[in-house]
Structure formats: structure tokens, C-alpha cells
Design a protein around this motif. Structure first.
Motif, PDB file in Angstrom:
ATOM      1  N   HIS A  11       0.902  -1.038   0.167  1.00  0.00           N
ATOM      2  CA  HIS A  11      -0.067   0.075  -0.023  1.00  0.00           C
ATOM      3  C   HIS A  11       0.920   1.284   0.158  1.00  0.00           C
ATOM      4  O   HIS A  11       0.587   2.268  -0.847  1.00  0.00           O
ATOM      5  N   HIS A  47      -0.653  -7.035  -5.950  1.00  0.00           N
ATOM      6  CA  HIS A  47      -1.018  -7.172  -4.623  1.00  0.00           C
ATOM      7  C   HIS A  47      -2.769  -7.266  -4.742  1.00  0.00           C
ATOM      8  O   HIS A  47      -3.232  -8.185  -3.712  1.00  0.00           O
ATOM      9  N   GLU A  51      -4.654 -10.399  -2.760  1.00  0.00           N
ATOM     10  CA  GLU A  51      -5.909 -10.056  -1.659  1.00  0.00           C
ATOM     11  C   GLU A  51      -7.025 -10.853  -2.274  1.00  0.00           C
ATOM     12  O   GLU A  51      -7.686 -11.405  -1.223  1.00  0.00           O
ATOM     13  N   GLU A 111      -9.126  -1.000   4.316  1.00  0.00           N
ATOM     14  CA  GLU A 111      -8.502  -2.395   4.523  1.00  0.00           C
ATOM     15  C   GLU A 111      -7.917  -2.231   5.922  1.00  0.00           C
ATOM     16  O   GLU A 111      -7.903  -3.288   6.692  1.00  0.00           O
ATOM     17  N   PHE A 116      -8.317  -5.781   7.441  1.00  0.00           N
ATOM     18  CA  PHE A 116      -7.121  -6.479   8.045  1.00  0.00           C
ATOM     19  C   PHE A 116      -7.189  -6.925   9.446  1.00  0.00           C
ATOM     20  O   PHE A 116      -6.735  -7.966  10.083  1.00  0.00           O
TER      21      PHE A 116
HETATM   22 FE   LIG Z   1      -4.757  -3.661  -0.371  1.00  0.00          FE
END
Ligand SMILES: [Fe+2]
Ligand SMILES: [Fe+2]
Length: 147
Positions: A11, A47, A51, A111, A116
Motif C-alpha cells: 500500500h 497486490h 488479496e 483495509e 485486515f
Molecule cells: Fe490492499
């Protein structure tokens, strides 16, 4: 959890590329902006794959997260489409990138402050295994961050 640490590092890199791309647009350096947007896309593509095929897939088994995750995946697709098609020589394209970078900041906050931390208390060992396996499949040849 190493996986989450890697995702947060991704990120940060994507946001740095995006922020630098906006500054390059603002000073009229479109070649540099295009390079930076390419770097941003190259960071985000694996990424997103990691995810979506890992952490999000296992979290979406929980009904209370499924709809939220569908929204996050939609945002991935919208940004991927923009990065693949945007013309930053065009004023509207430049504005679309400014908006997309600020939207990405919001997306990342959702997130890092939502799914998360929720995953840390939700997933079992097998689900972590599947999530980490998806990260490796999305980042062939790369190693996870060390302690
Ligand atoms: Fe992400
Ligand atoms: Fe995401």
C-alpha cells in the motif's frame, strides 16, 4: 502477521507512486507521470491478485464481510481500468488520476482499519495458509518481508 505487513508495505509503495505521479502531472512532466503510473499498476496488480484470491476470498466466507469485500474488489477493478486506459495528456484524465489517488487512500484505510484487523481475529491456521499461498502465487520469486 507477516502477510499483513507485506500488504501494508505494498500500500505504501503504491501510494508513493500515485502521489509522485500527481505531483509530476501538476508540474507538467507527463512522461515521468506515465512511468510512475506504470510502477503503481505494476505494484497493484499482484497486490490485488493476492488479496482477491487469498485473504479476501477466505474472509468473504463470513457473511458479515462478504458485501464489504465485494465493494473493495469493485474498487480494484475500477482503478485497474482507469490505469489501463487513462490519457493524462487530457485534462479530464489528469483529474481522474488525482481523484483515483485520493480514492485509493480511502480504499487502503478501509483495509488497514477494517478487513485486515478483522482477519487477525477471524481466520484459522488453514485460512492463513491459503492467504499466504495466494500472496506467493501472485508474487512469483519474491520473498515476504523479514522480521
Ligand atoms: Fe490492499
Ligand atoms: Fe485492496
Amino acid at each position: 502477521m507477516p502477510l499483513i505487513r507485506d500488504y501494508i508495505a505494498e500500500h505504501e509503495r503504491a501510494m508513493n507512486f500515485g502521489g509522485e505521479a500527481v505531483r509530476a502531472i501538476d508540474r507538467g512532466d507527463l512522461d515521468r507521470a506515465r512511468d510512475l503510473l506504470g510502477e503503481m499498476a505494476a505494484e497493484l496488480t499482484p497486490h490485488w491478485q493476492g488479496e482477491e484470491t487469498g485473504l479476501f476470498r477466505v474472509m468473504a466466507h463470513e457473511e458479515m464481510y462478504a458485501e464489504h469485500i465485494a465493494g473493495l474488489v469493485r474498487e480494484h477493478r475500477e482503478l485497474a481500468e482507469l490505469l489501463a486506459t487513462v490519457d493524462i495528456a487530457d485534462h479530464d484524465g489528469q483529474q481522474a488520476i488525482r481523484d483515483a489517488v485520493s480514492d485509493l487512500y480511502e480504499h487502503i484505510s478501509k483495509e488497514e482499519d477494517g478487513i485486515f484487523p478483522a482477519s487477525l481475529t477471524t481466520l484459522n491456521g488453514d485460512q492463513w495458509g491459503a492467504s499466504i499461498g495466494a500472496w506467493h502465487a501472485a508474487h512469483p520469486g519474491r520473498r515476504m518481508l523479514q522480521q
